[in-house]
Structures are given as structure tokens and as C-alpha cells.
Design an enzyme around this catalytic site. Structure first.
Site, PDB file in Angstrom:
ATOM      1  N   ASN A   7      -1.281  18.141  28.536  1.00 12.44           N
ATOM      2  CA  ASN A   7      -1.797  19.052  27.515  1.00 12.44           C
ATOM      3  C   ASN A   7      -2.738  18.220  26.642  1.00 12.44           C
ATOM      4  OD1 ASN A   7      -2.277  20.781  25.409  1.00 12.44           O
ATOM      5  ND2 ASN A   7      -0.121  21.223  24.975  1.00 12.44           N
ATOM      6  N   ARG A  91      -2.423  22.383  30.886  1.00 14.21           N
ATOM      7  CA  ARG A  91      -2.497  23.545  30.008  1.00 14.21           C
ATOM      8  C   ARG A  91      -3.973  23.757  29.671  1.00 14.21           C
ATOM      9  NH1 ARG A  91      -1.410  24.209  23.696  1.00 14.21           N
ATOM     10  NH2 ARG A  91      -1.496  26.468  23.670  1.00 14.21           N
ATOM     11  N   HIS A 180      -0.476  31.953  24.157  1.00 12.82           N
ATOM     12  CA  HIS A 180       0.947  31.604  24.346  1.00 12.82           C
ATOM     13  C   HIS A 180       1.505  32.281  25.604  1.00 12.82           C
ATOM     14  CE1 HIS A 180       1.464  31.133  19.677  1.00 12.82           C
ATOM     15  NE2 HIS A 180       1.193  29.953  20.224  1.00 12.82           N
ATOM     16  N   ARG A 241      -2.644  30.284   9.646  1.00 16.96           N
ATOM     17  CA  ARG A 241      -3.581  31.360  10.039  1.00 16.96           C
ATOM     18  C   ARG A 241      -3.142  32.688   9.432  1.00 16.96           C
ATOM     19  NH1 ARG A 241      -3.187  30.179  16.324  1.00 16.96           N
ATOM     20  NH2 ARG A 241      -2.225  28.213  15.767  1.00 16.96           N
ATOM     21  N   GLU A 384       7.264  25.472  27.870  1.00 21.39           N
ATOM     22  CA  GLU A 384       5.950  25.710  28.482  1.00 21.39           C
ATOM     23  C   GLU A 384       5.610  24.648  29.526  1.00 21.39           C
ATOM     24  OE1 GLU A 384       4.833  26.293  24.259  1.00 21.39           O
ATOM     25  OE2 GLU A 384       3.113  27.343  25.103  1.00 21.39           O
TER      26      GLU A 384
END
Ligand code: AMP
Length: 435
Positions: A7, A91, A180, A241, A384
């Protein structure tokens, strides 16, 4: 089969090495602050030993070289040789409409990742950098891109289109993509297994609540709607956010003289829990502690977080035509009994009733609602990296299974483990072939 999962962020390179037989994690860690002052390596072996050291690396290539050195190090290594790595899964944040499933890296796929860099300028370029670093360090080893957006590509147009002139969708790809996806997919599958039901018959509302937060309506393993949009800014209240906001408010700020970059920073980095709570932290633990001390702004931030999330759960209940379970995952979803209680206590109208003791006791996967609840609430840890390793293995197995000359095709068992009868010599030839 040993699969390395990478990643790559703008200044970090995270890795996890898996033995996909038995889903064993062999080593994981990261190099952070790449290209900045004092880069650092954190390297952890499955037996719990941890190494932290300064890392004199100037770029992602150096960082990968450093990690590879550790993987075969006499003291810290978990491999005899790097050639044991059979495949690498990456990823990749944005795969646009083009990538609805993992893709074996070739020039065409790299072109696609580059093409979507406009939509994910902070993510796709470093993701591609990580892929190219692996191509140099592991020549001949297949690389697979696993896209954050892919799982959401089953959304119907009514969910993914914005109510703006259609030409803008056609011209610029302005639409909801969702993010996601790897986590939503992993917890959907894991929840089905945990509940002893088939994924095909389940209607799930999956809530990924971490620093970034998103929610998805998943019916029979297919996403019908999700909260993040063209970018990961839309939807729930997040760490920094804002999530959903009236576009008119953004226009107003621009008309007041703020530049596009200033608005970008405001909404992506200074808003959410950080902006509303005003205690200089976006960490949910700090927000909860401050709210419990009676501070008004953190309490308001908490209320907004819970209100928005509960509203989405109600909405997705309708989208699904009734849901079987609401699934909590991510750093907040897995660890915060307080947030789960605040949210589930609003879902009584949907037949979802909290079992307080079960909620307080959660370690790993758990049902936290009473047996009478018609809508279950489930806590399901996400993974993940494991999902990326499994999807990488699965893609390569599917390609191998289609090759008739193998003599002993790579038949996969139902649980997607590699069949141990796969001919290793054949496997290495095929994996080294670019197709
Ligand atoms: P993630 O992005 O999935 O790693 O999640 C990071 C978020 O999880 C941070 O905002 C943390 O505050 C939050 N988190 C981790 N542990 C807890 C906890 N015990 N209670 C509340 N939030 C937590």
C-alpha cells in the site's frame, strides 16, 4: 503461496507478507516519511518481534529495497530468498468505471491507473510508484492491482449519478464511485460466514468507521449504494473531512474569495470531527473524552457523527428493502462501544435493540443486539490486506485454471485456498509469463 501486499502512499510504503494457505501473516510494517526528514522503518514479525529504526531512504524504490532486505535478513527475515514471493497485490485507490475487479498489471492497466489520477491525485500516482518499484525489485513476479472503487461498481445509475447535466458524466466521469470497497467486501463476506448464512441471501449495511468513514448497502454481495462519491470527501462525518455539504456553501466560500486549493484544504483536512470539536484532535477517543467532561463542541461533533450515520443506516435500510444486519468495522466501529451504543440506540424503529453487555464485551467479531432483534448489529474486524492477498491469489489461480497445457490446472478449493496439488513447476512458469 506467499503474497506480498503493498500500500504505497505519497510518503509511506506499507507492506504485509502473507502465506495464503491458512491466511498466515508472516511479517508486516511500513516505511514512513519517505523523502522527508528522518524517514523511519517499522517492521514486525508474526512472532511479535518489532524493529524500529531510522531509514535512510529517499524514494519508494529505496524503501522497498530496505523492506526486502529485512524480509531475508538472517535475524529478522521470514524468507530464505525473495524468489519465494509468488505474487504482489497492490492497493490502488481509484479504478474509475474501467476496473470492476482486480487486474493483473500490464501497460494497459498502468495507463488506466494513470488516467484516473485526475480523480485521486493524492493516491493513484504513489500507488503506481509502488507498482513500478516492485516491477524493478521483483522482475518476473506478477503484480495485481486491487481497487478501492471496484466493489462499488455494481451500483445502479440511480445511485451513482449526480443530478447535473448528463454530458458532464459523459465528458468528465462526474459520478459517485465509492471507496473502502476492499473493506466493505471483506466484512460482507466475513459477516455471512460468521452468521452462518450465504452472502447471496443477505442484505447488509456495512459501516467502515475509521479516520475516513463510509457506509454501503450490500444486497447478495452486490453494492446498491454507498456514501463516498467521486472523491472520498462525500458522505459521513469523518476525522478531518466534512462529508455531505450543500454545494451552495462551497460556492459561497469561493465567492467570498477563497481559492479552490483553500476550500480543498478546509473541507478535506480541517473539517469533520477536527473542525467541529475544536480541541485540536480528530481522534474519536479524544472527542468522546472531551464530550464526557461536558465540553459543548466535542459533544456537538459526536452528535453530528451519530446523527449522520444513523440517517444513512435508515436510508440504506429502505434501499435494501429491509436489512438483515448493520455491520460495524474500522478503528471506531471495532473499538468504540460508545459510538456503537449511540448509533444502535437510535435504530429501535428498525427492530434493532442493543445488548449492552455484549457491546461492552466485544473482542473481535460479535453480535451486539438482543436475540429478538429483527435487524442485527454485528462488529466485524476488517482486514483489507488479507482481502488484497486473497484477491491476488484468486485472480492468478483463475488465469492458471484457464491454461489447458498445465496438466494439473490450478483448481481452487471453495474457500479459495490454493490447491496443494497444483504443479509448482508449472505454477512458476505461468506466474513468470506476462499475459
Ligand atoms: P482507522 O482509520 O480504521 O485506523 O481508525 C482510526 C480511528 O479509530 C481514529 O479516529 C481513532 O480515534 C479511532 N479509534 C481507535 N480506537 C478507538 C476507541 N477505542 N474508541 C474510539 N475510537 C477509536
Amino acid at each position: 503461496m506467499k503474497v506480498l501486499v503493498i500500500n504505497a502512499g505519497s510518503s509511506s510504503l506499507k507492506f504485509t507478507l502473507y502465506e495464503t494457505h491458512g491466511e498466515a501473516m508472516l511479517a508486516h510494517g511500513l516505511v514512513e516519511r519517505i523523502g522527508q526528514a528522518k524517514p523511519e522503518l517499522r517492521y514486525e514479525v508474526s512472532d511479535g518481534r518489532v524493529l524500529r529504526s531510522e531509514a535512510s531512504v529517499g524514494n519508494h524504490n529505496d524503501a522497498l529495497g530496505l523492506i526486502c532486505g529485512k524480509l531475508v535478513d538472517p535475524q529478522w527475515g521470514v524468507l530464505q530468498a525473495l524468489s519465494e514471493v509468488a505474487a504482489i497485490g497492490h492497493r490502488v485507490v481509484h479504478g474509475g468505471e474501467k476496473f470492476t475487479a482486480p487486474a493483473r498489471i500490464n501497460d494497459e492497466v498502468k495507463k488506466g491507473i494513470r488516467q484516473y489520477a485526475d480523480l485521486a491525485p493524492l493516491h493513484n500516482p504513489p500507488n503506481l510508484g509502488g507498482i513500478e518499484a516492485c516491477e524493478r525489485v521483483f522482475p518476473g513476479v506478477p503484480n495485481v492491482a486491487v481497487f478501492d472503487t471496484a466493489f462499488h461498481q455494481t451500483m445502479p445509475p440511480a445511485s451513482y449519478l449526480f443530478a447535473i447535466p448528463y454530458e458532464l458524466y459523459e465528458k468528465y466521469g462526474l459520478r459517485k464511485y465509492g471507496f473502502h470497497g476492499t473493506s466493505h467486501k471483506f466484512v460482507s463476506q466475513a459477516t455471512a460466514r460468521f452468521l452462518g448464512r450465504s452472502l447471496e441471501e443477505l442484505r447488509l449495511v456495512t459501516c467502515h468507521l475509521g479516520n475516513g468513514c463510509s457506509i454501503a448497502a450490500v444486497k447478495g454481495g452486490q453494492v446498491l449504494d454507498t456514501s463516498m462519491g467521486m472523491t472520498p470527501l462525500m458522505g459521513l462525518v469523518m476525522g478531518t473531512r466534512c462529508g455531505d455539504i450543500d454545494p451552495g456553501a462551497v460556492l459561497y466560500l469561493v465567492k467570498q474569495g477563497m481559492s479552490a486549493d483553500q476550500v480543498d484544504t478546509l473541507l478535506n483536512r480541517q473539517s469533520g470531527l477536527l473542525g467541529v470539536a475544536s480541541i485540536g484532535s480528530s481522534d474519536m477517543r479524544d472527542i468522546i473524552a472531551a464530550a464526557e467532561q461536558g465540553q459543548e463542541k466535542p459533544r456537538r461533533a459526536l452528535d453530528m457523527f451519530v446523527h449522520r450515520l444513523a440517517s444513512y443506516i435508515g436510508s440504506y435500510h429502505v434501499v435494501l428493502g429491509g436489512a438483515d444486519a448493520v455491520v460495524f468495522t474500522g478503528g471506531i466501529g471495532e473499538n468504540s462501544a460508545v459510538i456503537r451504543e449511540l448509533v444502535v440506540s437510535r435504530l429501535g424503529v428498525l427492530g434493532c435493540h442493543l445488548d449492552r453487555d455484549a457491546n461492552a464485551r466485544v473482542r473481535g467479531a460479535a453480535v451486539i443486539t438482543t436475540p429478538e432483534s429483527s435487524l442485527k448489529a454485528v462488529v466485524m474486524p476488517t482486514n483489507e490486506e488479507l482481502m488484497i492477498a486473497q484477491e491476488t491469489e484468486q485472480l492468478l489461480a483463475e488465469v492458471i485454471a484457464k491454461r489447458p497445457f498445465c496438466g494439473n490446472p490450478g483448481v481452487r478449493r471453495q474457500n479459495s485456498e490454493w490447491d496443494s496439488s497444483t504443479n509448482p513447476a508449472c505454477l512458476s512458469i505461468i506466474l513468470a509469463t506476462d499475459f
